[in-house]
Design a protein around this motif. Structure first.
Motif, PDB file in Angstrom:
ATOM      1  N   PHE A 112       0.951 -18.397   2.043  1.00 16.05           N
ATOM      2  CA  PHE A 112      -0.338 -19.050   1.828  1.00 16.05           C
ATOM      3  C   PHE A 112      -0.131 -20.544   1.599  1.00 16.05           C
ATOM      4  O   PHE A 112       0.693 -20.944   0.771  1.00 16.05           O
ATOM      5  CB  PHE A 112      -1.047 -18.431   0.621  1.00 16.05           C
ATOM      6  N   ALA A 113      -0.867 -21.373   2.316  1.00 17.57           N
ATOM      7  CA  ALA A 113      -0.636 -22.815   2.276  1.00 17.57           C
ATOM      8  C   ALA A 113      -1.662 -23.583   1.454  1.00 17.57           C
ATOM      9  O   ALA A 113      -1.584 -24.807   1.355  1.00 17.57           O
ATOM     10  CB  ALA A 113      -0.607 -23.373   3.702  1.00 17.57           C
ATOM     11  N   GLY A 114      -2.652 -22.907   0.874  1.00 11.09           N
ATOM     12  CA  GLY A 114      -3.669 -23.592   0.076  1.00 11.09           C
ATOM     13  C   GLY A 114      -3.051 -24.365  -1.076  1.00 11.09           C
ATOM     14  O   GLY A 114      -2.045 -23.945  -1.658  1.00 11.09           O
ATOM     15  N   SER A 115      -3.651 -25.514  -1.421  1.00 16.74           N
ATOM     16  CA  SER A 115      -3.052 -26.341  -2.468  1.00 16.74           C
ATOM     17  C   SER A 115      -4.076 -26.958  -3.417  1.00 16.74           C
ATOM     18  O   SER A 115      -3.750 -27.885  -4.155  1.00 16.74           O
ATOM     19  CB  SER A 115      -2.221 -27.463  -1.833  1.00 16.74           C
ATOM     20  N   GLU A 116      -5.304 -26.449  -3.402  1.00 20.71           N
ATOM     21  CA  GLU A 116      -6.327 -27.008  -4.294  1.00 20.71           C
ATOM     22  C   GLU A 116      -6.580 -26.067  -5.466  1.00 20.71           C
ATOM     23  O   GLU A 116      -6.591 -24.843  -5.322  1.00 20.71           O
ATOM     24  CB  GLU A 116      -7.619 -27.258  -3.529  1.00 20.71           C
ATOM     25  N   VAL A 117      -6.798 -26.668  -6.624  1.00 19.29           N
ATOM     26  CA  VAL A 117      -7.060 -25.921  -7.855  1.00 19.29           C
ATOM     27  C   VAL A 117      -8.442 -26.299  -8.364  1.00 19.29           C
ATOM     28  O   VAL A 117      -8.723 -27.485  -8.607  1.00 19.29           O
ATOM     29  CB  VAL A 117      -5.995 -26.225  -8.925  1.00 19.29           C
ATOM     30  N   LEU A 118      -9.309 -25.320  -8.502  1.00 17.96           N
ATOM     31  CA  LEU A 118     -10.661 -25.577  -8.981  1.00 17.96           C
ATOM     32  C   LEU A 118     -10.664 -25.705 -10.501  1.00 17.96           C
ATOM     33  O   LEU A 118     -10.103 -24.847 -11.203  1.00 17.96           O
ATOM     34  CB  LEU A 118     -11.603 -24.453  -8.568  1.00 17.96           C
ATOM     35  N   ILE A 119     -11.315 -26.755 -11.008  1.00 19.88           N
ATOM     36  CA  ILE A 119     -11.437 -26.971 -12.451  1.00 19.88           C
ATOM     37  C   ILE A 119     -12.837 -27.493 -12.765  1.00 19.88           C
ATOM     38  O   ILE A 119     -13.517 -28.034 -11.882  1.00 19.88           O
ATOM     39  CB  ILE A 119     -10.382 -27.967 -12.976  1.00 19.88           C
TER      40      ILE A 119
ATOM     41  N   GLU B 178     -10.571 -21.427   1.896  1.00 20.94           N
ATOM     42  CA  GLU B 178      -9.188 -21.197   2.344  1.00 20.94           C
ATOM     43  C   GLU B 178      -8.198 -22.200   1.748  1.00 20.94           C
ATOM     44  O   GLU B 178      -6.987 -21.984   1.787  1.00 20.94           O
ATOM     45  CB  GLU B 178      -9.123 -21.257   3.877  1.00 20.94           C
ATOM     46  N   ARG B 179      -8.695 -23.291   1.156  1.00 26.98           N
ATOM     47  CA  ARG B 179      -7.803 -24.280   0.534  1.00 26.98           C
ATOM     48  C   ARG B 179      -7.507 -23.968  -0.925  1.00 26.98           C
ATOM     49  O   ARG B 179      -6.642 -24.589  -1.524  1.00 26.98           O
ATOM     50  CB  ARG B 179      -8.443 -25.670   0.623  1.00 26.98           C
ATOM     51  N   THR B 180      -8.218 -23.005  -1.493  1.00 25.54           N
ATOM     52  CA  THR B 180      -8.134 -22.755  -2.937  1.00 25.54           C
ATOM     53  C   THR B 180      -6.893 -21.952  -3.292  1.00 25.54           C
ATOM     54  O   THR B 180      -6.732 -20.798  -2.885  1.00 25.54           O
ATOM     55  CB  THR B 180      -9.387 -22.007  -3.428  1.00 25.54           C
ATOM     56  N   LEU B 181      -6.027 -22.547  -4.083  1.00 26.95           N
ATOM     57  CA  LEU B 181      -4.816 -21.884  -4.562  1.00 26.95           C
ATOM     58  C   LEU B 181      -5.069 -21.140  -5.860  1.00 26.95           C
ATOM     59  O   LEU B 181      -4.578 -20.032  -6.076  1.00 26.95           O
ATOM     60  CB  LEU B 181      -3.703 -22.909  -4.770  1.00 26.95           C
ATOM     61  N   ALA B 182      -5.842 -21.757  -6.779  1.00 29.79           N
ATOM     62  CA  ALA B 182      -6.061 -21.179  -8.107  1.00 29.79           C
ATOM     63  C   ALA B 182      -7.357 -21.708  -8.691  1.00 29.79           C
ATOM     64  O   ALA B 182      -7.910 -22.719  -8.224  1.00 29.79           O
ATOM     65  CB  ALA B 182      -4.886 -21.519  -9.027  1.00 29.79           C
TER      66      ALA B 182
END
Length: 395
Positions: free
Chosen positions: A61-68, A110-114
């Protein structure tokens, strides 16, 4: 009044720090069982996120964005940056420190990692992990930042909403935190991530030791005294109340002797604090300040919450600023916390993913007011707080 400020001035947060090595076996309370202990709460969050990154890459998985949340501490952004990711903001409700469940789920793609939900002054985001999984988030990728939540509150009463292994947990033991040693943090991973946790470097002498920390605690306890704090908060070199982005430089394990002093059960349950919380609530209900929009413990919390500070929302920014002035002049330990939404804090914007509207976070930041709950707060302080709040907007 005496000169420019009262003789007695309450600090906005923080009880005296007591470093006491635990006697007997070093068994941990449920949220800390199996945790890794690091040199800060920021490092603890970064430790968790790096484990998530390693696991995700192994799975392709290549996603690298973290929602905060769009309102909060810039150290959260620093931890995300250190983990090699980018923070994407989810706006909060203008009347709450938390995004809605719908806003969280809408942010997942699809960009969401965590996703990192963040406790606020002892209140916990009611977001259930199952809602995020239904929205497409991987089961291991939910993190709860409990740096402002008492570790014992995470596993007691109505606070413990799910199973003990359904989320990653980050704690802080820094200055002004629920369990404060002026240093350190803890990271507890869900079982799937344990094999992927970062390997911490050997002690290179930079980790704070027990002797140094004891000396720092002695000085801190002296300077937080209400008879000295009025001077302390006016020293620009200490940066009291100043918030800005500070990059995280490394992950270091907590010194073993310092770790042995981490004891969340030491002053638990804190009946004095719960009694004080209830007294403030009663006083506000009796006085009904016209400029007060919401008691956030009533609107966003639970009856058995352990609060770090007592959070209020005023009707307008002007009312909040007037309340700050009145209560500060009386030495009553009032604070506006972070005065800005995250993208408006110095140094943060360039570390964020593409811009997101943060109108709710800005409305919240403009109106927030917190009252102190530490051991130096007396009954007459509570009465004075409520009396001064009723005077806001009258002239």
């Amino acid at each position: 009044m005496s000169g420019l400020f009262p003789v007695r001035a309450l600090p906005p947060v923080g009880d005296p720090v007591r470093l006491r090595p635990r006697s007997g076996p070093a068994t941990e309370v449920a949220p800390l069982q199996g945790a890794s202990f690091l040199d800060s709460g920021t490092a603890a969050l970064a430790f968790i996120l790096k484990a998530i990154v390693t696991y995700a890459r192994k799975q392709g998985f290549a996603g690298s964005e973290v929602l905060i949340p769009a309102y909060g501490c810039p150290d959260i952004v620093s931890a995300i940056e250190f983990a090699g990711c980018r923070a994407r903001l989810v706006d909060v409700d203008g009347d709450s420190p938390f995004p809605s469940q719908q806003a969280w789920v809408a942010g997942i793609d699809e960009r969401t990692l965590a996703v990192v939900s963040v406790g606020f002054l002892g209140l916990r985001d009611p977001l259930p992990p199952v809602a995020l999984q239904a929205g497409g988030l991987a089961a291991h990728a939910f993190v709860e930042d409990c740096c402002q939540v008492h570790p014992m509150a995470v596993c007691h009463g109505s606070q413990w909403r799910d199973g003990p292994t359904d989320r990653n947990l980050a704690f802080s033991f820094g200055r002004g935190k629920p369990v404060s040693m002026l240093h350190g943090g803890a990271a507890r991973l869900v079982p799937d991530l344990v094999p992927y946790q970062p390997v911490l470097p050997p002690d290179d002498g930079r980790t704070v030791g027990f002797a140094r920390l004891s000396a720092t605690a002695g000085l801190y306890n002296l300077l937080r005294s209400p008879w000295l704090y009025g001077w302390v908060e006016r020293l620009p070199c200490l940066g009291v109340g100043h918030t800005e982005y500070t990059p995280l430089r490394s992950l270091q394990a907590m010194n073993p002797r310092v770790r042995d002093c981490v004891n969340p059960q030491q002053d638990w349950p804190d009946q004095r604090r719960l009694t004080l919380q209830k007294r403030i609530r009663e006083c506000l209900l009796e006085s009904r300040p016209k400029a007060l929009a919401a008691d956030l413990w009533r609107t966003a919390g639970r009856e058995d919450d352990w609060l770090l500070r007592y959070p209020l929302l005023m009707q307008t920014r002007e009312a909040r600023d007037e309340a700050l002035t009145r209560l500060r002049e009386a030495g009553l330990g009032v604070s506006a916390m972070y005065r800005q939404a995250l993208p408006d804090i110095a140094g943060v914007r360039q570390h964020l993913a593409e811009p997101v509207r943060c109108d709710g976070a800005r409305r919240f930041a403009d109106r927030l007011l917190t009252l102190p709950l530490h051991r130096d707060v007396r009954e007459r302080d509570v009465l004075s707080m409520c009396d001064l709040l009723t005077q806001v907007g009258r002239s």
